[in-house]
Write a protein that holds these residues in place. Structure first.
Motif, short mmCIF file in Angstrom:
data_model
loop_
_atom_site.label_atom_id
_atom_site.label_comp_id
_atom_site.label_asym_id
_atom_site.label_seq_id
_atom_site.Cartn_x
_atom_site.Cartn_y
_atom_site.Cartn_z
N LYS A 111 -54.86 34.84 -4.06
CA LYS A 111 -54.04 33.73 -4.26
C LYS A 111 -52.61 34.35 -4.16
O LYS A 111 -52.18 35.23 -4.82
N ARG A 121 -48.62 38.45 -4.50
CA ARG A 121 -50.07 37.87 -4.21
C ARG A 121 -50.97 38.65 -5.02
O ARG A 121 -50.71 39.63 -5.21
N HIS A 165 -48.21 39.92 -11.87
CA HIS A 165 -47.38 38.49 -11.61
C HIS A 165 -45.86 38.98 -11.02
O HIS A 165 -44.96 38.40 -10.75
N ILE A 219 -48.79 33.83 -5.16
CA ILE A 219 -48.03 33.55 -6.75
C ILE A 219 -46.55 33.61 -6.28
O ILE A 219 -46.08 34.02 -5.44
N LYS A 220 -45.84 32.76 -7.33
CA LYS A 220 -44.56 32.96 -7.39
C LYS A 220 -44.03 34.07 -8.03
O LYS A 220 -44.31 34.36 -9.13
#
Ligand code: ADP
Ligand code: MG
Length: 237
Positions: free
Chosen positions: A225, A212, A208, A227-228
């Motif tokens: 995906k 990505r 995280h 992601i933030k």
């Protein structure tokens, strides 16, 4: 952003006697310049195999690999080694530093193989050591450094050749969580400067801190995906 990495229908099997183990089963993937991608998946899912192919340490059985517009295929050993030195930086879980060389000498060594003169390679190595916060440790041996410091030397060594892509295979796998976050903070800083980075990890919190996440399962991508990104600096005191 221009495409930095493109792979199409990549397959890899390992041959063991008369048995064959199909490890990568048709991987399709594109990364733009400046991405920071986590590759996740349980042990044995093919993460290292994929990273080694992207790093030209190994070859796929079929499929296409295009790195910054250059097709990586049927290269002889010499050409592959040249491309590897010029295009790619590697970081490994176990640091892979040379024990009898100082931090500075470790960072300077790839530059020696690229025939950079002594003065220039020492200056450059020092600049990169400085960037990872280890100026004061330049003349120390790996045995005198902590795990986190060793990994930072390894990152400085990888970056000193100014690679197009930095590939890291479980770079925090041998570190405690505080040290892991410090290493990720450095990786984020390098990415902030526009460098493309792929990080293999099986730790959610590390993933995280990327932008990505790609999930591998049994040799196929099951999820991909954006992601933030969590900033590692928020977790480092
Ligand atoms: P991960 O990094 O996700 O743990 P790997 O890519 O290292 O997975 O390995 C995927 C599978 O391929 C595993 O079953 C592993 O045992 C096998 N494997 C990896 N390298 C080799 C090799 N050089 N020869 C034979 N089998 C291998
Ligand atoms: Mg692995």
């Amino acid at each position: 952003m221009p495409t930095m990495i493109e792979i199409k229908d990549l397959h890899k099997s390992y041959q063991m006697g008369s048995n064959s183990l199909h490890v990568l089963k048709g991987i399709n993937f594109k990364a733009e310049a400046g991405e920071l991608v986590a590759i996740m998946g349980s042990s044995g899912s093919g993460k290292s195999t994929l990273l080694n192919i992207l790093g030209m340490l190994d070859e796929a059985n079929s499929g296409d690999y295009i790195l910054d517009g250059v097709p990586i295929k049927n290269l002889n050993e010499t050409k592959a080694a040249q491309y590897r030195n010029k295009f790619l930086g590697f970081v490994f879980q176990s640091f892979n530093l040379i024990n009898y060389k100082t931090a500075l000498e470790n960072v300077a060594l790839p530059l020696y193989y690229q025939k950079v003169g002594r003065k220039e390679r020492e200056a450059k190595a020092m600049r990169y050591l400085e960037q990872v916060g280890l100026r004061e440790w330049a003349n120390h041996l790996p045995s005198e450094l902590s795990g986190g410091q060793k990994q930072r030397v390894a990152i400085a060594r990888a970056m000193a050749s100014e690679p197009k892509v930095l590939l890291a295979d479980e770079p925090t796998g041998a570190l405690d969580s505080t040290t892991s976050y410090e290493v990720m903070e450095l990786i984020q800083q390098i990415n902030d400067q526009g460098n493309t980075i792929l990080v293999v990890t099986h730790e959610e919190d590390i993933a995280h801190m990327c932008k990505r996440i790609i999930h591998l399962r049994d040799g196929v991508i099951v999820e991909d995906k954006k992601i933030k990104q969590k900033r590692a600096s928020e977790y480092v005191q």
